[in-house]
Write an enzyme that holds these catalytic residues in place. Structure first.
Site, PDB file in Angstrom:
ATOM      1  N   ARG A 178     -12.675  15.207   8.346  1.00  0.00           N
ATOM      2  CA  ARG A 178     -13.451  15.602   7.153  1.00  0.00           C
ATOM      3  C   ARG A 178     -14.886  15.933   7.545  1.00  0.00           C
ATOM      4  NH1 ARG A 178     -11.964  10.309   4.254  1.00  0.00           N
ATOM      5  NH2 ARG A 178      -9.723  10.551   4.042  1.00  0.00           N
ATOM      6  N   HIS A 211     -13.315   2.456   0.327  1.00  0.00           N
ATOM      7  CA  HIS A 211     -13.279   1.380   1.341  1.00  0.00           C
ATOM      8  C   HIS A 211     -13.885   0.085   0.813  1.00  0.00           C
ATOM      9  CE1 HIS A 211     -13.465   4.662   4.714  1.00  0.00           C
ATOM     10  NE2 HIS A 211     -12.203   4.324   4.493  1.00  0.00           N
ATOM     11  N   ARG A 225      -2.712  -2.113  -3.309  1.00  0.00           N
ATOM     12  CA  ARG A 225      -3.932  -1.342  -3.098  1.00  0.00           C
ATOM     13  C   ARG A 225      -3.885  -0.153  -4.049  1.00  0.00           C
ATOM     14  NH1 ARG A 225      -5.353   3.090   1.323  1.00  0.00           N
ATOM     15  NH2 ARG A 225      -7.533   3.302   0.791  1.00  0.00           N
ATOM     16  N   GLU A 271      -8.248  -5.830   4.993  1.00  0.00           N
ATOM     17  CA  GLU A 271      -8.129  -5.442   3.582  1.00  0.00           C
ATOM     18  C   GLU A 271      -6.925  -6.117   2.925  1.00  0.00           C
ATOM     19  OE1 GLU A 271      -8.798  -1.504   5.351  1.00  0.00           O
ATOM     20  OE2 GLU A 271      -9.419  -0.911   3.347  1.00  0.00           O
ATOM     21  N   ASN A 275       0.881  -1.169   0.000  1.00  0.00           N
ATOM     22  CA  ASN A 275       0.000   0.000   0.000  1.00  0.00           C
ATOM     23  C   ASN A 275       0.921   1.222   0.000  1.00  0.00           C
ATOM     24  OD1 ASN A 275      -1.830   2.012   0.461  1.00  0.00           O
ATOM     25  ND2 ASN A 275      -2.724   1.110   2.302  1.00  0.00           N
TER      26      ASN A 275
END
Ligand code: AMP
Length: 398
Positions: free
Chosen positions: A240, A179, A90, A384, A7
């Site tokens: 956020r 996601h 990823r 993941e 990643n």
């Protein structure tokens, strides 16, 4: 087969080496400050944690350093690089071009490049990671696994914004969702745990971490999700804002004499629960502060959990029910109070939280609804990296 999962961020590179016969992690670590002074933390089966500070000029050098650590006697778990059968990456944005993981070739790289305008901060470093691996291990097959792929099954009514249609056609403005790898893993795992075919289930997955998104998974397919064109949309997050009235942007620019860059920075980095509370983006700190009587920290928790609850209600309505509600990621897996606050009032959907199990099974994979709750509430730790490794194995074994 051994699979290396990568990643790559702009100045970082996370890695995990999987032994696919047992689906276990043999070693993992993080290279940070690539291009600067460099820092590596490496954890491997049978060895002490290893840390070093040494400059890494670029991602290829970081990959070389990782291969060195994986193969050296005092830190390694494999004899040499040839034991790595494949590499899974990823990749954040696959646009409308990828609805599943793919073997990387020249055409795939060009397509990922085409998606750069949609994810200018993420796709370039992901590509750098792929190129670095090509440089160091040119003969090892590589696979790209996209955060957006799962959500490509959303119907148009869920992904199209009410903007002039031309913007969708010309500029590809639509909901993509993110996601996806996490929502995919936990929804499939939920079906396995319930012993029912995923095709028969309506599942709502709540990935609640520093970034948060929910997904409505009907019959195994994503039919809606809360993040949108970018990860800024949806429920409030650590820093956020999530969804706000878009007119606020112009109002802020005028009133505070801010540029669009500054406002965008505020929406991404200074809003969410950090903005509301003024305390922290970390939900542990928020709870501590709220417990000590800080009203704004309490407000942040209230606003976040209310929005998650409303989204769950919306998805249950959209799917005509919810057989299972799944909590995952840092907050979803570990935050007893947030799960309790989100679940309060969901009895109307046949979802009744068992307060004791919510507390005692914190962090563990299990059902946390009451025995007589018609539908199930579950904690499922996400994985993941395992999904990336499994996709990689499947594609290279074809
Ligand atoms: P993630 O982005 O998935 O790593 O999640 C980060 C969020 O998870 C932060 O807001 C943390 O407060 C929260 N979190 C992580 N560990 C715990 C824990 N043990 N208890 C409560 N919250 C946690």
């Amino acid at each position: 087969m051994r699979i290396l999962v990568i990643n790559a961020g702009s100045s970082s590179l996370k890695y995990q080496l999987f032994d696919m016969t047992k689906q276990t992690v043999m070693a993992k670590g993080l290279c940070e400050r690539i291009g600067l002074d460099g820092h590596i933390k490496h954890v491997a089966e049978g060895h002490d944690v290893y840390e070093s500070y040494a400059p890494m000029e670029n991602h290829a050098e970081a990959v070389r350093a990782v291969i060195g650590l994986l193969t050296k006697p005092d830190t390694g778990v494999i004899a040499d690089m040839s034991e790595i059968g494949a590499i899974g990456h990823r990749v954040v944005h696959g646009g409308e071009m990828f609805n599943a993981s793919v073997l990387v070739d020249g055409e795939v790289i060009r397509a990922i490049e085409e998606c750069v305008p949609l994810a200018p901060l993420h796709n370039p470093p992901n590509l750098v990671g792929i190129r670095a691996c090509t440089e160091v291990m040119p003969d090892v097959p590589q696979v790209a696994v996209f955060d957006t792929a799962l959500h490509q099954t959303m119907p148009q009514k869920a992904f199209l914004y009410a903007l002039p249609y031309d913007y969708y056609e010309r500029l590809k403005i639509r909901r993509y969702g993110f996601h996806g790898t996490s929502h995919r893993y936990v929804s499939r795992r939920a079906a396995e745990m319930l012993g029912r075919p995923i095709e028969d289930l309506k599942i709502i997955t709540c990935h609640m971490g520093n970034g948060s998104s929910l997904a409505a998974i009907k019959g195994g397919q994503s039919v809606d999700t809360s993040m949108g064109f970018t990860p800024l949309e949806g429920v409030p997050m650590g820093t956020r804002s999530g969804s706000i009235d878009p007119a606020i942007i112009q109002y802020l620019m005028v009133k505070e004499n801010l540029t669009i860059i500054q406002v965008t920075e505020i929406l991404n980095k200074k809003s969410g629960v950090l903005g509301i509370s003024g305390v922290s983006s970390d939900f542990r700190d928020l709870l501590e502060s709220a417990t000590e009587g800080n009203n704004r920290a309490q407000a942040a928790l209230d606003i976040f959990t209310y929005d998650v609850k409303k989204t769950i209600g919306g998805y249950a309505a959209a799917m005509g029910g919810c057989d299972a509600l799944v909590f995952t990621a840092g907050i979803g897996e570990n935050h007893v109070v947030v799960r309790r606050m989100v679940s309060e009032g969901l009895e109307c959907l046949g979802l009744t939280l068992d307060q004791d199990k919510n507390q005692s099974m914190n962090g563990k994979e299990c059902v946390i609804s009451t025995g007589n709750s018609p539908n199930k509430i579950m904690i499922i730790p996400t994985n993941e990296e395992l999904v990336i490794a499994l996709d990689t194995q499947a594609l290279v074994s074809r």
